[in-house]
Write an enzyme that holds these catalytic residues in place. Structure first.
Site, mmCIF file in Angstrom:
data_model
loop_
_atom_site.group_PDB
_atom_site.id
_atom_site.type_symbol
_atom_site.label_atom_id
_atom_site.label_comp_id
_atom_site.label_asym_id
_atom_site.label_seq_id
_atom_site.Cartn_x
_atom_site.Cartn_y
_atom_site.Cartn_z
ATOM 1 N N GLY A 284 0.783 -1.225 0.000
ATOM 2 C CA GLY A 284 0.000 0.000 0.000
ATOM 3 C C GLY A 284 0.813 1.271 0.000
ATOM 4 N N GLU A 326 4.288 -6.727 0.571
ATOM 5 C CA GLU A 326 3.572 -6.914 -0.695
ATOM 6 C C GLU A 326 3.440 -5.614 -1.488
ATOM 7 O OE1 GLU A 326 -0.152 -8.587 0.470
ATOM 8 O OE2 GLU A 326 0.710 -10.464 1.167
ATOM 9 N N PRO A 327 4.538 -5.046 -1.972
ATOM 10 C CA PRO A 327 4.416 -3.849 -2.821
ATOM 11 C C PRO A 327 3.861 -4.210 -4.191
ATOM 12 C CG PRO A 327 6.682 -4.603 -2.792
ATOM 13 C CD PRO A 327 5.932 -5.483 -1.814
ATOM 14 N N ARG A 329 1.654 -1.361 -6.462
ATOM 15 C CA ARG A 329 1.598 -0.057 -7.120
ATOM 16 C C ARG A 329 2.960 0.628 -7.136
ATOM 17 N NH1 ARG A 329 -2.934 3.476 -6.438
ATOM 18 N NH2 ARG A 329 -3.549 2.105 -4.720
ATOM 19 N N ARG A 378 -10.022 4.671 -12.259
ATOM 20 C CA ARG A 378 -9.685 5.124 -10.908
ATOM 21 C C ARG A 378 -10.244 6.521 -10.580
ATOM 22 N NH1 ARG A 378 -5.234 6.117 -9.078
ATOM 23 N NH2 ARG A 378 -5.636 5.403 -6.945
ATOM 24 N N CYS A 409 -19.999 7.647 -22.642
ATOM 25 C CA CYS A 409 -21.271 8.336 -22.448
ATOM 26 C C CYS A 409 -21.579 8.455 -20.959
ATOM 27 C CB CYS A 409 -22.377 7.567 -23.174
ATOM 28 S SG CYS A 409 -23.917 8.497 -23.319
ATOM 29 N N GLU A 410 -20.686 9.143 -20.248
ATOM 30 C CA GLU A 410 -20.813 9.364 -18.813
ATOM 31 C C GLU A 410 -20.202 10.715 -18.469
ATOM 32 O OE1 GLU A 410 -22.194 7.507 -16.487
ATOM 33 O OE2 GLU A 410 -22.539 5.635 -17.593
#
Length: 482
Positions: A284, A326-327, A329, A378, A409-410
């Site tokens: 994280g 646990e890297p 990102r 994201r 279309c948002e």
């Protein structure tokens, strides 16, 4: 080049963290892979390969990964943590969090750099196995593992299964007994540490779906799981696991979580006479998405965490268990950027809240690109901020506050909410969004029936496709009514 004299000036609509650029052509180094810079033609290039060349050969949108940078970041975590924990537990097992970005090529990069691989589903586990990762170096996560996934993990001989609940622990014990196997288990605990991050990616508070609560100590949920695991002949309880959230910059949360879990390990040893050999402190660690972000180096993270663990073990009078992290990102994120082609642009006028309702309005430029929330959800999921740069050329035009949006279309289809781009950016220009190596391809979709982008890896100045672009035939491949 850009002249300060031609500046349009900062916009009152810009968020406080967004500074007006002295030179909109300059790249903020911490946002980009180490091999990225502007070449002699003014284009953003990775290891000498210019944006226009990449777009012409592979199309856009395009996820570009600097493989050398990816590998370098993996080695940095491996080396920093092994050095910091050498005298405590002989080193650290670094598990790359495959959910951030995974394909067979990336799995091979990780193993070649001496890391292990954490998977969060049967599909990720299948990818690891297909890539030839040693099953003993694979971990399986997930809060609701299917019987099929658990059976496959047992049959393959994965090195750890991270159990998330009492229900899952009991079911895994049954399946292991049926298979005549012993399941290697880590218990995921929620230490109640609040990570300073978005609500949906903070994963160590009590009111969420992950993990066993530490409330109540050995009499509580986590304590019950320990007792059941130790009593089950088909379970080999390796140790404890926690993960306090994602995109975290502060060190405090990791330190508090480590102290709480080490204390719990000491209680287990006192109560059950068993010294569990492993402790996983999760991942994280944050990266820079904007110039305002201040990520910590692997060496700083490792040194700080080793200091906390050393002090806690000394205070508790216990030997340090084998540590793992646990890297994900922090390895894959900065190694990638997404290349888009600009299309429609328009300028709107907006009331500025700072004006106190006096009727003043200010311009905001909208630039539409040929991708969007299907290749990077994201921003709509987490209100994530990104940066952007003109990639196919430099410009002498003044920088204006811009919003880069997708073609879906948002109304929430925003790629970069706030950025300063040269005023003359328009149709046909290439834009590059840095730090998209993590959780963009992994979260991509076919919304509005868009095909997913190709992924290109660049190593030693040479590019190759590691995931091909989807085609319309791929969109129809699963339909049965054609």
């Amino acid at each position: 080049m850009f002249s300060a004299a031609s500046s349009a000036g900062a916009s009152p609509l810009a968020p406080a963290w967004l500074e007006y650029p002295a030179d909109p052509n300059a790249l903020v180094t911490k946002l980009w892979a180490s091999g990225v810079q502007r070449n002699d033609d003014g284009q953003i290039a990775v290891q000498g390969l210019g944006a226009s060349q990449l777009a012409q050969e592979y199309g856009t949108p395009l996820l570009v990964l600097d493989e050398d940078d990816f590998r370098s970041r993996a080695r940095a975590f491996r080396d920093a943590f092994n050095d910091a924990f050498a005298d405590l537990c002989g080193g650290v097992d670094v598990y790359y969090a495959g959910k951030s970005f995974l394909c067979t090529s990336a799995a091979r990069w990780i193993t070649e750099e001496g890391l292990r691989l954490d998977t969060a589903s049967g599909g990720e586990m299948a990818t690891a196995l297909r890539a030839g990762v040693d099953p003993a170096h694979i971990g399986l996560h997930g809060n609701n593992k299917s019987d099929t996934e658990m059976r496959r993990a047992l049959a393959a001989g994965v090195g750890r299964i991270v159990v998330d609940s009492l229900d899952e622990l009991d079911r895994l014990a049954e399946l292991a007994t049926e298979a005549g196997a012993v399941a290697p288990v880590m218990l995921r605990l929620t230490p109640g540490v609040h990570a300073h991050t978005h609500e949906f990616i903070a994963t160590a508070h009590e009111d969420q779906k992950f993990g066993l609560s530490m409330a109540g100590g050995l009499a509580g949920q986590a304590g019950q799981a320990v007792a059941r695991a130790l009593a089950a002949e088909s379970i080999d309880l390796l140790g404890l696991h926690c993960h306090i959230g994602s995109q975290i910059f502060e060190a405090d949360g990791f330190g508090v979580a480590a102290q709480k879990l080490l204390g719990f390990l000491a209680q287990i040893e006192t109560e059950h006479g068993v010294a569990l050999p492993e402790l996983d402190l999760g991942g994280g660690h944050g990266i820079a998405y904007t110039a305002a972000d201040t990520p910590r180096t692997p060496a700083d993270i490792a040194t700080t965490l080793a200091g906390v663990v050393r002090a806690a073990c000394q205070e508790l009078g216990m030997d340090c268990p084998r540590i793992s992290i646990e890297p994900g990102r922090a390895i894959s994120g900065p190694a990638g950027f997404t290349l888009y082609e600009a299309g429609v642009r328009k300028t709107v006028t907006v009331d500025a809240p700072q004006d106190g309702g006096d009727g003043a309005t200010h311009p905001r430029r909208y630039v539409s690109v040929d991708g969007g929330m299907s290749d990077n959800p994201r921003p709509v999921l987490y209100e994530a901020d990104y940066s952007v740069a003109l990639a196919s050329r430099t410009s002498t035009a003044p920088a204006v506050l811009s919003r880069v949006v997708g073609k879906h279309c948002e109304s929430g289809d925003i790629v970069v909410k706030d950025a300063y781009l040269p005023e003359d950016v328009g149709r046909g220009d290439l834009l590059a969004v840095p730090a998209t190596g993590a959780y963009c391809h992994s979260l991509s979709s076919n919304y509005n029936m868009l095909t997913r982008p190709a992924v290109v890896a660049v190593r030693d100045g040479s590019a190759r496709v590691i995931i091909r672009r989807e085609t319309e035939d791929d969109l129809f491949a699963r339909e049965t009514g054609l």
